[in-house]
Design an enzyme around this catalytic site. Structure first.
Site: not given
Length: 557
Positions: A201, A373
């Site tokens: 990610d 994130h």
């Protein structure tokens, strides 16, 4: 990379990795792995349209490269339940409905509810962290990761060609609300075995340091609610169970009731509550209609629309098109991050709410949201723990992908082993070594109402022209032999401030242009239409400084 040709046949013993979405964009996540004639898909999400894509509802991954090979798909693995990872599944399963779906309990519950609306009954298999599954030539191991939705999973894909660790979306919050942290011990164990490709990610790779813990958000929301004399509206993603939990707890502490507003919010929170991912204090939840009858200081509305979506609840409230009315003394909390591309829409909603007299609290002026994130500091820890042989940054715009690749290089991974690609890039892995094998021409697949893929970029360009430059139609009936006009020219314009009489001066020019064209041997409706188009277009450009859509209708009599 755009000049690379389509890949050739896959060599025996090699694994092919093809992202069909999620590279160069935040959304539309989907990666296909191929080995020994079998395909494994990880995630199948949507991308939400931007302002330059008018009328589009959703954007799907391009299934062209696998459309004729769906019988070879052993499964779709879903890392978590966000729309940008599961939203395109109904459109894939409409092509072949019995593809097995693997995911956590909450993820599968969310997708089953979505598929029910499409009248698709899927074949599902629930997995959890620590589970292993053998699907054809792919050996899968699932690892717990922390994200802004419960039950998120990373997946290790072990094959004869090498081992891949795909993180899905994750962060390293050390104090998560549900106590479920990213399992770095499992990461380290897989790293000791050897990771040939770390697909990681990238969304916050350009954000330095570490993300703020979720636990710091709750007290701020509680304080804002307690200080508000009127009603409170909290807008969040309809799948953000942790944020909704904090709002429920804060409302309960302030003696308020909570009403869920918006179809997806009601559906998702009902599922989360039934599966015990959401702990609802007794007596707090109330139906929206009943909540509207309560005094303003006794209610909180938990709604959708935190990204400024025009048809979502919050936008309709700001435009006074919703039953919930906002005014002086009320507070609106935007408990979410800005998805790139949505900035203008969100600020438009904020301005609309403030114009109505509401106080608007958002991430820019209060700690009411933290990202799901991993920031740069968290990613550095992962690289040092895992020590992967190769790195393929995923899930992010190009600035995010390149920032992630730089972090990998800083930890000692050779630059030639960091692969920043585009959607459709084909990587082949053999004995842990990766090379670029080609590239598929990947396009946008637009969902526009009930149509899928019928609208293309040319159509969107026409829509933008109509919206920005206006529309001019010209009707002419002519004698095709000499170009003499029998009826017209009749000119009508839309999207112009000027009256149609402004076109009086161009009518003689159209007559003359058609006569000259006929004398020069021009024949046929299309050819005469082009003459009219050029004549009117040139005149409008010089005289009015506009480039409208021009639609000539020439009838030969």
């Amino acid at each position: 990379m755009t000049d690379i040709q389509e890949p050739g046949p896959l060599a025996d013993g090699s694994m092919r990795i093809v992202p069909l979405g999620g590279l160069g964009e935040v959304g539309r996540n989907m990666t296909v792995y191929e080995l020994n004639g079998k395909l494994l898909i990880v995630d199948c999400g949507v991308l939400f349209p931007e302002e330059h894509q008018p009328g589009v509802d959703l954007i799907l991954p391009d299934f062209t490269s696998i459309r004729d090979r769906l019988d070879d798909v052993v499964a779709v693995v879903l890392t978590h339940g966000h729309e940008d990872h599961i939203g395109a599944l109904p459109y894939l399963l409409k092509l072949k409905s019995d593809i097995p779906l693997l995911g956590s309990q909450l993820t599968l519950a969310l997708i089953e509810a979505k598929l029910k609306e499409h009248r698709i009954k899927p074949y599902t298999m629930a997995v959890r962290e620590g589970d292993t599954e053998q699907l054809g030539p792919f050996s899968l191991e699932f690892i717990a990761v922390n994200h802004s939705i419960p039950d998120s999973l990373a997946v290790t894909i072990r094959t004869a060609a090498g081992t891949v660790l795909a993180t899905g979306d994750f962060k390293m919050d050390q104090l998560p609300l549900d106590g479920r942290i990213t399992d770095l011990r499992a990461f380290a164990r897989v790293g000791e075995e050897g990771i040939d490709a770390f697909m990681v990610d990238s969304t916050n790779a350009d954000v330095p340091g570490f993300g703020m813990p979720e636990r710091e958000i709750g007290p701020v929301i509680e304080q804002v609610i307690a200080k508000t004399p009127g009603k409170v509206v909290v807008a969040s993603f309809s799948s953000h169970v942790h944020r909704v939990q904090q709002v429920l707890d804060a409302a309960h502490a302030s003696g308020r009731r909570v009403a869920f507003v918006g179809r997806s919010m009601v559906r998702n929170m009902t599922i989360a509550s039934k599966l015990d991912y959401l702990d609802v204090p007794e007596g707090v939840l109330i139906d929206q209609k009943k909540a509207e009858q309560l005094p303003d200081d006794e209610v909180v509305f938990m709604s959708t629309g935190s990204q400024g979506e025009p048809m979502a609840v919050l936008s309709r409230i700001a435009n006074r098109e919703h039953r919930i009315e906002i005014g002086e003394g009320d507070t609106v909390i935007l408990a979410s991050s800005l998805i790139p591309g949505n900035e203008n829409a969100v600020f438009r909603v904020i301005n609309g709410l403030m114009k109505l007299g509401a106080s608007v609290v958002h991430k820019g002026n209060a700690k009411v949201h933290t990202s799901g994130h991993a920031s740069a500091g968290e990613l550095l820890y992962c690289y040092n723990i895992l020590k992967p042989r190769n790195v393929i940054p995923i899930h992010g715009e190009y600035r995010h992908l390149h920032a992630n690749a730089r972090l990998a290089v800083e930890t000692g991974i050779p630059e030639e082993r960091t692969f920043v690609g585009e959607n459709g890039t084909v990587w082949d892995m053999t004995d842990g070594d990766i090379r670029v094998a080609g590239k598929y021409d990947i396009g946008y697949v637009y969902v526009d109402g009930s149509s899928v893929g019928a609208v293309d970029d040319a159509d969107l360009k026409d829509r933008r022209i109509l919206a920005e430059e206006g529309f001019v139609s010209i009707f002419v009936a002519i004698d095709p032999n000499n170009g003499k006009i029998i009826v017209g020219p009749e000119i009508h314009a839309r999207g112009f401030a000027e009256d149609d009489s402004i076109f009086d001066s161009i009518r003689p020019k159209i007559v003359e242009a058609l006569r000259e064209a006929a004398e020069n041997g021009v024949r046929g409706q299309h050819a005469f239409s082009q003459v009219v188009r050029r004549t009117v277009g040139g005149w409008v450009g010089r005289r009015i400084r506009r480039r409208p859509m021009i639609v000539p209708m020439v009838l030969e009599v």
